[in-house]
Design an enzyme around this catalytic site. Structure first.
Site, PDB file in Angstrom:
ATOM      1  N   LYS A  11      39.801  42.861  35.809  1.00 32.01           N
ATOM      2  CA  LYS A  11      40.030  44.322  35.841  1.00 32.01           C
ATOM      3  C   LYS A  11      39.975  44.881  34.426  1.00 32.01           C
ATOM      4  CE  LYS A  11      44.441  44.402  34.030  1.00 32.01           C
ATOM      5  NZ  LYS A  11      44.755  44.825  32.695  1.00 32.01           N
ATOM      6  N   MET A 100      42.498  41.384  30.860  1.00 32.08           N
ATOM      7  CA  MET A 100      41.662  41.548  32.057  1.00 32.08           C
ATOM      8  C   MET A 100      42.276  40.874  33.284  1.00 32.08           C
ATOM      9  SD  MET A 100      37.778  41.395  30.680  1.00 32.08           S
ATOM     10  CE  MET A 100      37.141  41.812  32.300  1.00 32.08           C
ATOM     11  N   GLY A 102      42.936  37.876  34.105  1.00 32.46           N
ATOM     12  CA  GLY A 102      42.195  36.728  34.640  1.00 32.46           C
ATOM     13  C   GLY A 102      43.082  35.748  35.398  1.00 32.46           C
ATOM     14  N   ASP A 137      50.864  41.747  37.962  1.00 32.67           N
ATOM     15  CA  ASP A 137      49.488  42.214  38.209  1.00 32.67           C
ATOM     16  C   ASP A 137      48.870  41.589  39.457  1.00 32.67           C
ATOM     17  OD1 ASP A 137      49.327  43.898  36.067  1.00 32.67           O
ATOM     18  OD2 ASP A 137      48.234  42.506  34.760  1.00 32.67           O
TER      19      ASP A 137
HETATM   20  P1  ATP Z   1      46.925  40.649  31.668  1.00 35.13           P
HETATM   21  O1  ATP Z   1      45.769  41.571  31.671  1.00 35.13           O
HETATM   22  O2  ATP Z   1      47.620  40.543  33.010  1.00 35.13           O
HETATM   23  O3  ATP Z   1      47.851  40.833  30.514  1.00 35.13           O
HETATM   24  P2  ATP Z   1      45.576  38.573  30.326  1.00 35.13           P
HETATM   25  O4  ATP Z   1      44.129  38.805  30.532  1.00 35.13           O
HETATM   26  O5  ATP Z   1      46.157  39.107  29.064  1.00 35.13           O
HETATM   27  O6  ATP Z   1      46.345  39.162  31.554  1.00 35.13           O
HETATM   28  P3  ATP Z   1      45.351  35.863  31.229  1.00 35.13           P
HETATM   29  O7  ATP Z   1      43.959  35.511  30.863  1.00 35.13           O
HETATM   30  O8  ATP Z   1      45.633  36.140  32.650  1.00 35.13           O
HETATM   31  O9  ATP Z   1      45.880  37.058  30.318  1.00 35.13           O
HETATM   32  O10 ATP Z   1      46.283  34.646  30.752  1.00 35.13           O
HETATM   33  C1  ATP Z   1      47.305  34.728  29.830  1.00 35.13           C
HETATM   34  C2  ATP Z   1      47.937  33.333  29.685  1.00 35.13           C
HETATM   35  O11 ATP Z   1      48.249  32.800  30.975  1.00 35.13           O
HETATM   36  C3  ATP Z   1      47.006  32.340  29.027  1.00 35.13           C
HETATM   37  O12 ATP Z   1      47.385  32.154  27.693  1.00 35.13           O
HETATM   38  C4  ATP Z   1      47.104  31.074  29.848  1.00 35.13           C
HETATM   39  O13 ATP Z   1      47.651  29.985  29.138  1.00 35.13           O
HETATM   40  C5  ATP Z   1      48.002  31.402  31.033  1.00 35.13           C
HETATM   41  N1  ATP Z   1      47.317  31.085  32.305  1.00 35.13           N
HETATM   42  C6  ATP Z   1      47.854  30.466  33.350  1.00 35.13           C
HETATM   43  N2  ATP Z   1      46.973  30.328  34.347  1.00 35.13           N
HETATM   44  C7  ATP Z   1      45.817  30.882  33.940  1.00 35.13           C
HETATM   45  C8  ATP Z   1      44.531  31.042  34.531  1.00 35.13           C
HETATM   46  N3  ATP Z   1      44.255  30.577  35.758  1.00 35.13           N
HETATM   47  N4  ATP Z   1      43.589  31.680  33.812  1.00 35.13           N
HETATM   48  C9  ATP Z   1      43.889  32.176  32.578  1.00 35.13           C
HETATM   49  N5  ATP Z   1      45.075  32.020  31.966  1.00 35.13           N
HETATM   50  C10 ATP Z   1      46.045  31.387  32.635  1.00 35.13           C
END
Ligand code: ATP
Length: 287
Positions: A11, A100, A102, A137
């Site tokens: 997203k 995003m 993820g 999220d």
């Molecule tokens: P948001 O937009 O919700 O803040 P984000 O994009 O900042 O999310 P993510 O990529 O979802 O962050 O991941 C943040 C942390 O979560 C990572 O540092 C990782 O170690 C942990 N994590 C646990 N499971 C996953 C996964 N399946 N994919 C990515 N990161 C994961």
């Protein structure tokens, strides 16, 4: 044994405002979420051993209880105690720790896959309730599309779908901690709020230009001074055809909204040549 493949879409935040903080430390937000076509692929296969295991093509990510995929599978296994376990295979494409969602998207995909594989009969709403136990999220990732997220991100209102737009996504090779960014925001006496209501109106009018012009992210003022690459990426995108470019979530990923796919592609090539990004994707919004 049977298996299910789910695409876990990332997203972007077309809007992100912070209204305050709850006593438990969670921030109260008002965000406009939009699904984009960039996705991870999650394959969930049943096994007879009862174990929950996972593999991932990105070896920087944990494949134990620290991965949201494992936690999502355990949550349903603990509650429903179905026969057998699952092997999860994750192919990562959404930039990590990049604003995003993820990890949340992957967890949402695992919840949906297990619901299907074991005939748990959970509705979307049931899945969203369980997802919230793992992360604010995740309910949105289960729902997808264009939505207003309030509360801590879990109070969702579906908005009319954003008309399809081209989106260039660029993550500089820098990691930011979401917690650190919110802490820095808290230490500020005041900050400028984006006009989320005006953005919602532009979405209702299906006006891509209006949407791009009304986009705003309260966290931009916090993260951008720490990561100068963000401003640079925004400038390059806006000088090369983007209607607007902005940071998503707590950053450092930048996205640009384009109405012309050729212009976006030219901008992508330019950024590639400049070698400024760890991840660079030409994509589009999806409903
Ligand atoms: P948001 O937009 O919700 O803040 P984000 O994009 O900042 O999310 P993510 O990529 O979802 O962050 O991941 C943040 C942390 O979560 C990572 O540092 C990782 O170690 C942990 N994590 C646990 N499971 C996953 C996964 N399946 N994919 C990515 N990161 C994961």
């Amino acid at each position: 044994m049977s298996e299910v493949t789910k695409l876990a879409y990332g997203k972007i935040n077309l809007g992100l405002d912070v209204l305050g903080k709850r006593e438990d430390g969670y921030h109260l937000v008002r965000m406009i979420m939009q699904t984009v076509e960039v996705h991870d692929t999650v394959v969930v296969e049943t096994n007879t051993t009862g174990e929950i295991t996972m593999t991932c093509d990105n070896d920087t990510l944990p494949v134990d209880e620290n991965n949201l995929c494992i936690r999502a599978a355990k949550l349903l296994k603990d509650e429903f105690n179905f026969d057998g376990g699952v092997n999860i295979s994750l192919t990562k494409r959404i930039p990590i720790a990049a604003g995003m969602a993820g990890g949340s998207a992957d967890a949402a995909a695992v919840l949906k896959a297990i619901n299907q594989l074991f005939d748990l009969g959970l509705s979307k709403k049931d899945l969203m309730k369980r997802g919230l136990l793992l992360g604010a999220d995740i309910p949105y990732c289960i729902m997808g599309g264009t939505a207003l997220a309030e509360g801590i991100g879990e109070e969702l209102t579906r908005l009319s779908p954003m008309p399809e737009a081209q989106v260039l996504i660029a993550k500089p090779p820098v990691d930011v901690s979401t917690g650190q960014i919110y802490k820095a925001l808290d230490s500020r006496k005041s900050y400028e709020h984006p006009n989320i209501d005006a953005l919602i109106h532009a979405i209702e009018y299906e006006d891509v230009f209006g949407i791009a012009l009304k986009m705003g992210n309260v966290l931009g003022d916090v993260t951008m001074p720490m990561v100068p690459e963000i401003q640079k990426l925004i400038e390059i995108m806006e000088e090369n055809g983007a209607i607007r470019a902005m940071m998503t979530g707590s950053g450092p990923t930048v996205f640009g909204i384009f109405d012309d796919a050729d212009e976006m592609e030219a901008c992508r090539k330019k950024l590639e040549e400049l070698n400024l990004c760890e991840n660079l994707y030409s994509t589009s919004t999806i409903v």
